[in-house]
Design a protein around this motif. Structure first.
Motif, PDB file in Angstrom:
ATOM      1  N   HIS A  67       0.843  -1.193   0.000  1.00 55.83           N
ATOM      2  CA  HIS A  67       0.000   0.000   0.000  1.00 55.83           C
ATOM      3  C   HIS A  67       0.880   1.245   0.000  1.00 55.83           C
ATOM      4  CE1 HIS A  67      -3.593  -2.367   0.748  1.00 55.83           C
ATOM      5  NE2 HIS A  67      -2.853  -3.087   1.567  1.00 55.83           N
ATOM      6  N   ARG A  82       0.501   5.271   0.225  1.00 55.20           N
ATOM      7  CA  ARG A  82      -0.490   6.262   0.635  1.00 55.20           C
ATOM      8  C   ARG A  82       0.123   7.659   0.662  1.00 55.20           C
ATOM      9  NH1 ARG A  82      -1.607   1.836   4.050  1.00 55.20           N
ATOM     10  NH2 ARG A  82      -3.743   1.096   3.809  1.00 55.20           N
ATOM     11  N   ARG A  94       4.439   9.062  -4.888  1.00 56.63           N
ATOM     12  CA  ARG A  94       3.729   7.827  -5.238  1.00 56.63           C
ATOM     13  C   ARG A  94       4.173   7.251  -6.574  1.00 56.63           C
ATOM     14  NH1 ARG A  94      -2.248   9.889  -4.463  1.00 56.63           N
ATOM     15  NH2 ARG A  94      -1.223  11.678  -5.376  1.00 56.63           N
ATOM     16  N   LYS A 116      -0.905  -1.052  -4.537  1.00 58.14           N
ATOM     17  CA  LYS A 116      -2.194  -0.375  -4.362  1.00 58.14           C
ATOM     18  C   LYS A 116      -1.919   1.071  -3.954  1.00 58.14           C
ATOM     19  CE  LYS A 116      -4.312  -4.265  -4.892  1.00 58.14           C
ATOM     20  NZ  LYS A 116      -4.852  -4.605  -6.163  1.00 58.14           N
ATOM     21  N   HIS A 123      -3.248   4.740  -2.661  1.00 61.95           N
ATOM     22  CA  HIS A 123      -4.312   5.399  -1.901  1.00 61.95           C
ATOM     23  C   HIS A 123      -3.969   6.877  -1.797  1.00 61.95           C
ATOM     24  CE1 HIS A 123      -5.627   1.397  -0.614  1.00 61.95           C
ATOM     25  NE2 HIS A 123      -4.360   1.154  -0.333  1.00 61.95           N
TER      26      HIS A 123
END
Length: 114
Positions: free
Chosen positions: A33, A35, A91, A110, A112
């Protein structure tokens, strides 16, 4: 053996980010993840969570900071595991880095945030 082949073989033997073989890392199919957390004003943090525990997080953090010209740290949380924090919105850079260094597959990432 050509020069390129010998460089490739020596590069695989001296991999600076992994303590295990690449085959062992691809068996684990956890999601990673990425974020973005807004701090105050224009300031933000990018966090990476869910990396394989066999990796050397300090070396990855050092390489990320050097590559993206930003500051960062490694946080070991008892509930969430090891988290890497970087300053700014990194990111897209992190995705490219993880895929280029074969730390993660594209389908494992993933994103976010904003």
């Amino acid at each position: 053996m050509s020069i390129k082949t010998s460089n490739l073989i020596s590069g695989l033997q001296n991999d600076k980010f992994k303590e295990t073989n690449k085959k062992d890392l691809k068996i684990i199919s956890n999601n990673i993840h990425i974020r973005l957390q807004q701090r105050n004003g224009r300031k933000s943090l990018t966090t990476i969570q869910g990396l394989n525990s066999n990796l050397d997080f300090e070396k990855i953090n050092k390489a990320l900071k050097k590559e993206f010209c930003c500051n960062g740290c490694v946080i070991d949380d008892p509930d969430l595991g090891v988290i890497i924090q970087l300053q700014g919105d990194q990111r897209n850079n992190i995705i490219k880095f993880l895929i280029k260094e074969e730390i993660a597959l594209g389908k494992m990432l993933k994103i976010h945030g904003i």
